[in-house]
Design an enzyme around this catalytic site. Structure first.
Site, PDB file in Angstrom:
ATOM      1  N   ARG A 195      -3.265   1.199   3.469  1.00  0.00           N
ATOM      2  CA  ARG A 195      -2.940   0.245   2.412  1.00  0.00           C
ATOM      3  C   ARG A 195      -3.930  -0.914   2.459  1.00  0.00           C
ATOM      4  O   ARG A 195      -4.363  -1.328   3.543  1.00  0.00           O
ATOM      5  CB  ARG A 195      -1.523  -0.305   2.581  1.00  0.00           C
ATOM      6  CG  ARG A 195      -0.416   0.674   2.234  1.00  0.00           C
ATOM      7  CD  ARG A 195      -0.349   0.965   0.731  1.00  0.00           C
ATOM      8  NE  ARG A 195       0.741   1.854   0.366  1.00  0.00           N
ATOM      9  CZ  ARG A 195       0.628   3.186   0.214  1.00  0.00           C
ATOM     10  NH1 ARG A 195      -0.536   3.780   0.387  1.00  0.00           N
ATOM     11  NH2 ARG A 195       1.668   3.901  -0.150  1.00  0.00           N
ATOM     12  N   HIS A 239      -8.201   4.832  -4.393  1.00  0.00           N
ATOM     13  CA  HIS A 239      -6.897   5.278  -3.855  1.00  0.00           C
ATOM     14  C   HIS A 239      -6.667   6.763  -4.182  1.00  0.00           C
ATOM     15  O   HIS A 239      -5.721   7.133  -4.869  1.00  0.00           O
ATOM     16  CB  HIS A 239      -5.748   4.426  -4.427  1.00  0.00           C
ATOM     17  CG  HIS A 239      -4.485   4.530  -3.618  1.00  0.00           C
ATOM     18  ND1 HIS A 239      -3.661   3.458  -3.388  1.00  0.00           N
ATOM     19  CD2 HIS A 239      -3.901   5.585  -2.985  1.00  0.00           C
ATOM     20  CE1 HIS A 239      -2.628   3.848  -2.651  1.00  0.00           C
ATOM     21  NE2 HIS A 239      -2.747   5.131  -2.403  1.00  0.00           N
TER      22      HIS A 239
HETATM   23  P1  NDP Z   1       4.206   8.267   9.261  1.00  0.00           P
HETATM   24  O1  NDP Z   1       5.385   7.389   9.043  1.00  0.00           O
HETATM   25  O2  NDP Z   1       4.434   9.721   9.468  1.00  0.00           O
HETATM   26  O3  NDP Z   1       3.368   7.739  10.521  1.00  0.00           O
HETATM   27  C1  NDP Z   1       3.170   6.385  10.765  1.00  0.00           C
HETATM   28  C2  NDP Z   1       2.481   6.211  12.115  1.00  0.00           C
HETATM   29  O4  NDP Z   1       2.189   4.818  12.295  1.00  0.00           O
HETATM   30  C3  NDP Z   1       3.389   6.631  13.295  1.00  0.00           C
HETATM   31  O5  NDP Z   1       2.615   7.217  14.310  1.00  0.00           O
HETATM   32  C4  NDP Z   1       3.947   5.295  13.771  1.00  0.00           C
HETATM   33  O6  NDP Z   1       4.303   5.246  15.144  1.00  0.00           O
HETATM   34  C5  NDP Z   1       2.745   4.394  13.531  1.00  0.00           C
HETATM   35  N1  NDP Z   1       3.181   2.991  13.452  1.00  0.00           N
HETATM   36  C6  NDP Z   1       4.015   2.422  12.564  1.00  0.00           C
HETATM   37  N2  NDP Z   1       4.186   1.107  12.827  1.00  0.00           N
HETATM   38  C7  NDP Z   1       3.427   0.859  13.920  1.00  0.00           C
HETATM   39  C8  NDP Z   1       3.185  -0.285  14.702  1.00  0.00           C
HETATM   40  N3  NDP Z   1       3.772  -1.462  14.418  1.00  0.00           N
HETATM   41  N4  NDP Z   1       2.372  -0.183  15.771  1.00  0.00           N
HETATM   42  C9  NDP Z   1       1.787   1.004  16.089  1.00  0.00           C
HETATM   43  N5  NDP Z   1       1.969   2.141  15.382  1.00  0.00           N
HETATM   44  C10 NDP Z   1       2.776   2.071  14.315  1.00  0.00           C
HETATM   45  O7  NDP Z   1       3.245   8.042   8.013  1.00  0.00           O
HETATM   46  P2  NDP Z   1       2.167   9.035   7.366  1.00  0.00           P
HETATM   47  O8  NDP Z   1       1.268   9.509   8.446  1.00  0.00           O
HETATM   48  O9  NDP Z   1       2.812  10.073   6.528  1.00  0.00           O
HETATM   49  O10 NDP Z   1       1.411   8.043   6.365  1.00  0.00           O
HETATM   50  C11 NDP Z   1       0.785   6.871   6.835  1.00  0.00           C
HETATM   51  C12 NDP Z   1       0.436   5.956   5.666  1.00  0.00           C
HETATM   52  O11 NDP Z   1      -0.648   6.489   4.931  1.00  0.00           O
HETATM   53  C13 NDP Z   1       1.521   5.788   4.597  1.00  0.00           C
HETATM   54  O12 NDP Z   1       2.509   4.857   5.013  1.00  0.00           O
HETATM   55  C14 NDP Z   1       0.736   5.294   3.410  1.00  0.00           C
HETATM   56  O13 NDP Z   1       0.669   3.887   3.421  1.00  0.00           O
HETATM   57  C15 NDP Z   1      -0.657   5.868   3.642  1.00  0.00           C
HETATM   58  N6  NDP Z   1      -1.011   6.868   2.641  1.00  0.00           N
HETATM   59  C16 NDP Z   1      -2.118   6.657   1.863  1.00  0.00           C
HETATM   60  C17 NDP Z   1      -2.487   7.583   0.929  1.00  0.00           C
HETATM   61  C18 NDP Z   1      -3.722   7.385   0.113  1.00  0.00           C
HETATM   62  O14 NDP Z   1      -3.962   8.142  -0.831  1.00  0.00           O
HETATM   63  N7  NDP Z   1      -4.572   6.442   0.439  1.00  0.00           N
HETATM   64  C19 NDP Z   1      -1.723   8.804   0.700  1.00  0.00           C
HETATM   65  C20 NDP Z   1      -0.598   8.953   1.580  1.00  0.00           C
HETATM   66  C21 NDP Z   1      -0.259   7.997   2.503  1.00  0.00           C
HETATM   67  P3  NDP Z   1       5.472   6.197  15.734  1.00  0.00           P
HETATM   68  O15 NDP Z   1       4.867   7.591  15.742  1.00  0.00           O
HETATM   69  O16 NDP Z   1       5.708   5.675  17.080  1.00  0.00           O
HETATM   70  O17 NDP Z   1       6.628   6.079  14.783  1.00  0.00           O
HETATM   71  C1  OXD Z   2       1.255   7.508  -0.648  1.00  0.00           C
HETATM   72  C2  OXD Z   2       0.114   7.176  -1.455  1.00  0.00           C
HETATM   73  O1  OXD Z   2       1.779   6.661   0.064  1.00  0.00           O
HETATM   74  O2  OXD Z   2      -0.222   7.918  -2.384  1.00  0.00           O
HETATM   75  O3  OXD Z   2       1.679   8.679  -0.686  1.00  0.00           O
HETATM   76  O4  OXD Z   2      -0.555   6.160  -1.198  1.00  0.00           O
END
Ligand code: NDP
Ligand code: OXD
Length: 306
Positions: free
Chosen positions: A221, A269
């Protein structure tokens, strides 16, 4: 069962047709102000008015992985929020990140510029061992990306909130291990959810801890990154460049200092798009399981923020 659809920036008809085909037992309709009460909703960044007018909803099925836009709203306490798990996004994210890292590591942009200038010249091959890749976030997408990057034999490290064991990835967890994680990383990938704990996490202090000549790939993000801090570190030479898919303001405004910056590669994006068929199939599966009272993957932990 009545399902309402409210997704900003999406042509609704193909989604409505797809949801009707996948859930023939349900009545599926497009939300508009004053629409009848529904049981479930399929949403992307709905307005507060939608939530306020639909107090009978049991669950919101988000058509993306990130739920930051939803958690900004005033939501009833017992409303379940369900995110997409992969649904075809993980492989796209792996492609995007590997492409960005390899383009930088192999200096393909410089080779292209040389060829365009009529030159035939070689650079000294770089050592992979000098370009450790650090992935912030080892969730659904981060783990898939880590596995793909490891295939190219880069050293890979990952940082998560709770410890994660991923084969071929050196794991770091929690705030106490963030500095060590950063200090051994030259190419940093952000795949964190946007929460109160992670907003502005890519700032002067954290980026300055990376190995010199660092490279950033932000596919999570825009609000993770303090934009002026990146610009200052590019200017100072500490950062070699960045590939950015997400921005604090989207679309990226005309005249923004990132536009045309020679060390930045920008995309709109688009690193991992929501794929309609895969997403509808996943939402239909989860919605039926939810109705049967079975546990489902991807239910957002609201206090945690993702
Ligand atoms: P998940 O919820 O599956 O994974 C999030 C990861 O971040 C987990 O490993 C989690 O730790 C870690 N995390 C969260 N908070 C913290 C913190 N405070 N400190 C350290 N680690 C942290 O999300 P996804 O992998 O599915 O997606 C990640 C992000 O990608 C989405 O939230 C979205 O914003 C972005 N995204 C962007 C897209 C784009 O087109 N640019 C498309 C899709 C997603 P833990 O494993 O311990 O819970
Ligand atoms: C998502 C994105 O969060 O598209 O899936 O950014």
């Amino acid at each position: 069962m009545h399902i309402t659809f409210c997704c900003s920036d999406t042509r609704p008809e193909p989604w409505l047709d797809g949801l009707r085909a996948a859930l023939p037992e349900a009545q599926v309709s497009l939300w508009q102000p004053g629409a009848p009460q529904a049981d479930h909703a399929v949403v992307w960044a709905p307005p507060q008015q939608f939530i306020d007018e639909q107090p009978r909803l049991k669950a919101l099925f988000n058509t993306g992985a990130g739920v930051d836009a939803l958690l900004k709203l005033r939501l009833p306490e017992d409303l379940a929020i369900v995110r997409l798990d992969d649904a075809g996004m993980a492989v796209q994210m792996a492609e995007y990140v590997c492409h960005a890292l390899i383009r930088h590591f192999r200096e393909f942009d410089s080779y292209e510029a040389d060829m365009a200038a009529g030159q035939w010249s070689f650079r000294k091959p770089r050592r992979r061992a000098d370009f450790p890749v650090g992935i912030l976030g080892l969730g659904v997408l981060g783990q898939r990306v880590a596995r793909a990057v490891a295939q190219f034999e880069f050293p890979v490290r990952g940082w998560s909130r709770t410890p994660k064991a991923v084969e071929g990835v050196e794991g770091f967890a929690g705030p106490s291990q963030l500095n060590d994680f950063l200090a051994g990383t030259r190419m940093l990938v952000c795949l964190l959810p946007l929460t109160d704990d992670t907003r502005n996490i890519l700032n002067h202090c954290t980026l300055a801890r990376l190995l010199p000549g660092a490279y950033l790939v932000n596919v999570a993000r825009g609000a993770h990154l303090v934009e002026e801090d990146l610009l200052a570190l590019l200017e100072s030479g500490h950062m070699a460049g960045a590939t950015l898919d997400v921005f604090r303001t989207e679309p990226l405004p005309a005249g923004h200092p990132f536009r045309g910056h020679p060390q930045l590669t920008l995309t709109p994006h688009t690193s991992a798009r929501t794929l309609r068929e895969e997403s509808i199939a996943q939402i239909a599966r989860k919605l039926r399981a939810f109705e049967r009272g079975e546990p489902i993957a991807g239910v957002v932990d609201r206090p945690r923020g993702y």
